[in-house]
Design a protein around this motif. Structure first.
Motif, PDB file in Angstrom:
ATOM      1  N   SER B 140       0.703  -1.261  -0.120  1.00  0.00           N
ATOM      2  CA  SER B 140      -0.107   0.030   0.054  1.00  0.00           C
ATOM      3  C   SER B 140       0.808   1.149   0.041  1.00  0.00           C
ATOM      4  N   THR B 141       0.413   2.315  -0.599  1.00  0.00           N
ATOM      5  CA  THR B 141       1.153   3.532  -0.795  1.00  0.00           C
ATOM      6  C   THR B 141       1.239   3.939   0.869  1.00  0.00           C
ATOM      7  N   ALA B 142       0.581   3.570   1.774  1.00  0.00           N
ATOM      8  CA  ALA B 142       0.639   4.132   3.237  1.00  0.00           C
ATOM      9  C   ALA B 142       1.846   3.420   3.829  1.00  0.00           C
ATOM     10  N   GLU B 143       2.324   2.256   3.261  1.00  0.00           N
ATOM     11  CA  GLU B 143       3.424   1.635   3.880  1.00  0.00           C
ATOM     12  C   GLU B 143       4.812   2.169   3.412  1.00  0.00           C
ATOM     13  N   GLY B 144       4.854   3.105   2.380  1.00  0.00           N
ATOM     14  CA  GLY B 144       5.802   3.685   2.055  1.00  0.00           C
ATOM     15  C   GLY B 144       6.368   3.284   0.682  1.00  0.00           C
ATOM     16  N   ALA B 145       7.238   3.897   0.167  1.00  0.00           N
ATOM     17  CA  ALA B 145       7.829   3.606  -1.333  1.00  0.00           C
ATOM     18  C   ALA B 145       9.020   2.713  -1.118  1.00  0.00           C
ATOM     19  N   ASP B 146       9.379   2.453  -0.093  1.00  0.00           N
ATOM     20  CA  ASP B 146      10.652   1.838  -0.011  1.00  0.00           C
ATOM     21  C   ASP B 146      10.736   0.226   0.241  1.00  0.00           C
ATOM     22  N   LYS B 147       9.568  -0.090   0.124  1.00  0.00           N
ATOM     23  CA  LYS B 147       9.138  -1.524   0.298  1.00  0.00           C
ATOM     24  C   LYS B 147       9.989  -2.514  -0.348  1.00  0.00           C
ATOM     25  N   PRO B 148      10.158  -2.133  -1.798  1.00  0.00           N
ATOM     26  CA  PRO B 148      10.780  -3.369  -2.605  1.00  0.00           C
ATOM     27  C   PRO B 148      12.285  -3.106  -2.163  1.00  0.00           C
ATOM     28  N   TYR B 149      12.569  -2.488  -1.691  1.00  0.00           N
ATOM     29  CA  TYR B 149      14.105  -2.087  -1.338  1.00  0.00           C
ATOM     30  C   TYR B 149      14.436  -2.763  -0.117  1.00  0.00           C
ATOM     31  N   LYS B 150      13.496  -2.802   0.813  1.00  0.00           N
ATOM     32  CA  LYS B 150      13.460  -3.545   2.209  1.00  0.00           C
ATOM     33  C   LYS B 150      13.119  -5.195   2.385  1.00  0.00           C
ATOM     34  N   TYR B 151      12.340  -5.301   1.343  1.00  0.00           N
ATOM     35  CA  TYR B 151      11.787  -6.817   1.079  1.00  0.00           C
ATOM     36  C   TYR B 151      12.094  -7.320  -0.187  1.00  0.00           C
ATOM     37  N   PRO B 152      13.203  -7.350  -0.676  1.00  0.00           N
ATOM     38  CA  PRO B 152      13.291  -7.729  -2.203  1.00  0.00           C
ATOM     39  C   PRO B 152      12.877  -9.248  -2.391  1.00  0.00           C
ATOM     40  N   ALA B 153      13.088 -10.128  -1.469  1.00  0.00           N
ATOM     41  CA  ALA B 153      12.480 -11.426  -2.024  1.00  0.00           C
ATOM     42  C   ALA B 153      11.204 -11.715  -2.378  1.00  0.00           C
ATOM     43  N   ALA B 154      10.304 -10.891  -1.248  1.00  0.00           N
ATOM     44  CA  ALA B 154       8.949 -10.917  -1.782  1.00  0.00           C
ATOM     45  C   ALA B 154       8.573 -10.356  -3.129  1.00  0.00           C
ATOM     46  N   PHE B 155       9.219  -9.111  -3.412  1.00  0.00           N
ATOM     47  CA  PHE B 155       8.978  -8.617  -4.755  1.00  0.00           C
ATOM     48  C   PHE B 155       9.463  -9.197  -5.732  1.00  0.00           C
ATOM     49  N   GLN B 156      10.759  -9.982  -5.692  1.00  0.00           N
ATOM     50  CA  GLN B 156      11.163 -10.820  -6.761  1.00  0.00           C
ATOM     51  C   GLN B 156      10.233 -11.959  -7.182  1.00  0.00           C
ATOM     52  N   ARG B 157       9.434 -12.767  -6.140  1.00  0.00           N
ATOM     53  CA  ARG B 157       8.876 -13.610  -6.340  1.00  0.00           C
ATOM     54  C   ARG B 157       7.392 -13.702  -6.952  1.00  0.00           C
ATOM     55  N   ALA B 158       6.828 -12.155  -7.149  1.00  0.00           N
ATOM     56  CA  ALA B 158       5.445 -11.845  -7.311  1.00  0.00           C
ATOM     57  C   ALA B 158       5.542 -11.776  -8.789  1.00  0.00           C
ATOM     58  N   ALA B 159       4.407 -12.372  -9.177  1.00  0.00           N
ATOM     59  CA  ALA B 159       4.184 -12.033 -10.698  1.00  0.00           C
ATOM     60  C   ALA B 159       3.546 -10.845 -11.077  1.00  0.00           C
ATOM     61  N   ALA B 160       2.903 -10.232  -9.983  1.00  0.00           N
ATOM     62  CA  ALA B 160       2.225  -8.835 -10.128  1.00  0.00           C
ATOM     63  C   ALA B 160       2.350  -8.250  -8.801  1.00  0.00           C
ATOM     64  N   VAL B 161       2.165  -6.795  -8.665  1.00  0.00           N
ATOM     65  CA  VAL B 161       2.135  -6.191  -7.501  1.00  0.00           C
ATOM     66  C   VAL B 161       0.730  -5.133  -7.716  1.00  0.00           C
ATOM     67  N   ILE B 162       0.037  -5.546  -6.570  1.00  0.00           N
ATOM     68  CA  ILE B 162      -1.024  -4.721  -6.474  1.00  0.00           C
ATOM     69  C   ILE B 162      -0.881  -3.424  -5.398  1.00  0.00           C
ATOM     70  N   LEU B 163      -0.904  -2.321  -6.113  1.00  0.00           N
ATOM     71  CA  LEU B 163      -0.301  -1.119  -4.881  1.00  0.00           C
ATOM     72  C   LEU B 163      -1.729  -0.436  -4.677  1.00  0.00           C
ATOM     73  N   THR B 164      -2.029  -0.642  -3.242  1.00  0.00           N
ATOM     74  CA  THR B 164      -3.288  -0.104  -2.984  1.00  0.00           C
ATOM     75  C   THR B 164      -3.272   1.276  -2.393  1.00  0.00           C
ATOM     76  N   LYS B 165      -4.443   1.891  -1.890  1.00  0.00           N
ATOM     77  CA  LYS B 165      -4.394   3.232  -1.303  1.00  0.00           C
ATOM     78  C   LYS B 165      -4.036   4.111  -2.160  1.00  0.00           C
ATOM     79  N   LYS B 166      -4.376   4.131  -3.362  1.00  0.00           N
ATOM     80  CA  LYS B 166      -4.293   4.860  -4.396  1.00  0.00           C
ATOM     81  C   LYS B 166      -4.830   6.293  -3.880  1.00  0.00           C
ATOM     82  N   ASP B 167      -6.151   6.226  -3.128  1.00  0.00           N
ATOM     83  CA  ASP B 167      -6.496   7.608  -2.884  1.00  0.00           C
ATOM     84  C   ASP B 167      -6.118   8.425  -1.688  1.00  0.00           C
ATOM     85  N   ILE B 168      -5.152   7.711  -0.954  1.00  0.00           N
ATOM     86  CA  ILE B 168      -4.445   8.394  -0.064  1.00  0.00           C
ATOM     87  C   ILE B 168      -2.908   8.576  -0.196  1.00  0.00           C
TER      88      ILE B 168
END
Ligand SMILES: Nc1nc2c(ncn2[C@@H]2O[C@H](COP(=O)(O)OP(=O)(O)O)[C@@H](O)[C@H]2O)c(=O)[nH]1
Ligand SMILES: [Mg+2]
Ligand SMILES: [Zn+2]
Lengths: 117, 215
Positions: B140-168
């Protein structure tokens, strides 16, 4: 907390391997941990001491070799170590791509005692 | 006698093996399995509701992983969704043995979708396969934009990323370019869907991307 169940799996695998080699005791485990896993060595050691109690792994030292994530630049082909909060190539600034180096989590070696009890 | 033996065996070996058997079972019934990862509160359950509302024509079932509650499962059942609960009792991720146990008491329809909401964290759920076809990462946007940098393993293995909380996003000063650059580096082929899981904005694209995976 993430380390608890992976250490359980580690102990199970090490015991299985030790038994298949007729080990009487294991004195050391060489574990390779890529840093993208996010696992903390202190926690792995803590849980290892707990889960190995009463088994032939008890007292074994857990020797962890950490592997730094490596990134490859798609532009200039430089392979570089990952820095915090950026994936950019230090030579040309192009966003790099992960190589898979840094994802490891395996038992490399075990020091075992075999023979007469 | 003392000796050093070469082992070279992955700690996840047994889990991987059992997950492969699960996956074969699903594939044989043409069941497509989506393992949903994301931190607590990222919007996994909200996104799941939006996705399911848009998937027409095939039956859907859901497995909800939670450490100790079944709130999400109850909420999904209230919407008429066939939802099952795994309580891990403290474990911070689902694994193949837990899946074997729940699948044995489910009636999974041939040709269906099976969505699994994993435990809310980005560390070890990335490492344990549970028989899925794909991992879907919710951030989510609320968690901050640095998540891929902090949790690379999860982002590496995902087929797609759903980025929620566009509204905020504007209120939390979300740096979308930095986020996307991180995803791109870790996982060049994964699409990033910017969505609002409350209004449903952006989920038509998610649903059609998902449907496109199995035609
Ligand atoms: N404003 C906003 N709130 C959201 C969005 N998605 C989820 N939420 C809220 O965030 C909270 C956590 O969502 P939930 O789906 O339960 O997250 P989960 O823990 O990942 O399953 C709830 O209060 C949701 O209403 C979104 O896109 N925009
Ligand atoms: Mg949830
Ligand atoms: Zn370069």
């Amino acid at each position: 907390m993430h380390e608890a169940s992976v250490t359980e799996a580690l102990v199970k695998l090490a015991l299985e391997e030790a038994l298949s080699r007729d080990a009487l005791r294991v004195t050391a485990i060489g574990l390779v941990v890529g840093e993208t896993t996010g696992y903390m060595g202190e926690s792995l050691e803590f849980y290892f001491r707990n889960f190995s109690k009463g088994t032939i792994l008890e007292g074994a030292s857990l020797n962890i070799a950490y592997v730094k994530p490596k990134i490859k630049c798609p532009n200039c082909s430089l392979v570089f170590e990952r820095k915090k909060f950026t994936f950019e190539c230090p030579a040309c600034g192009t966003p790099g791509e992960m190589t898979g180096i840094g994802n490891e989590f395996y038992i490399d070696t075990m020091d075992i005692e075999t023979g007469e009890r | 006698m003392n000796e050093r033996i070469s082992v070279k065996r992955a700690v996840y070996e047994e889990n991987d093996r059992r997950a492969a058997v699960l996956h074969q079972g699903f594939a044989a019934k043409d069941v497509f399995v989506v393992n949903i990862l994301g931190g607590p509160g990222a919007g996994k359950t909200s996104s799941l509701k939006q996705i399911i509302a848009r998937l027409k024509g095939r039956p859907v079932s859901v497995i909800e992983g939670d450490i100790a509650s079944d709130i999400d499962t109850q909420a999904l059942r209230a919407l008429g969704i066939d939802a099952y609960q795994i309580e891990t009792g403290g474990d911070c991720h689902l694994n193949a043995p837990m899946m074997e146990a729940i699948v044995a008491r489910m009636d999974i329809k041939p040709g269906s979708w099976l969505f699994i909401e994993n435990i809310g964290n980005l560390v070890c759920p990335a490492e344990f396969v549970i028989g899925e076809d794909i991992k879907l990462l919710v951030s989510s946007t609320a968690e901050g934009a640095d998540k891929p940098y902090k949790y690379p393993a999860a982002f590496q293995r995902a087929a797609a990323v759903i980025l929620t909380k566009k509204d905020i996003a504007p209120y939390v000063h979300f740096d979308e370019a930095y986020f996307r650059a991180g995803v791109r580096a870790l996982n060049p082929s994964a699409p990033v869907f910017l969505v609002d899981a409350l209004s449903g904005d952006g989920f038509d694209e998610v649903a059609s991307w998902l449907s496109g995976l199995r035609t």
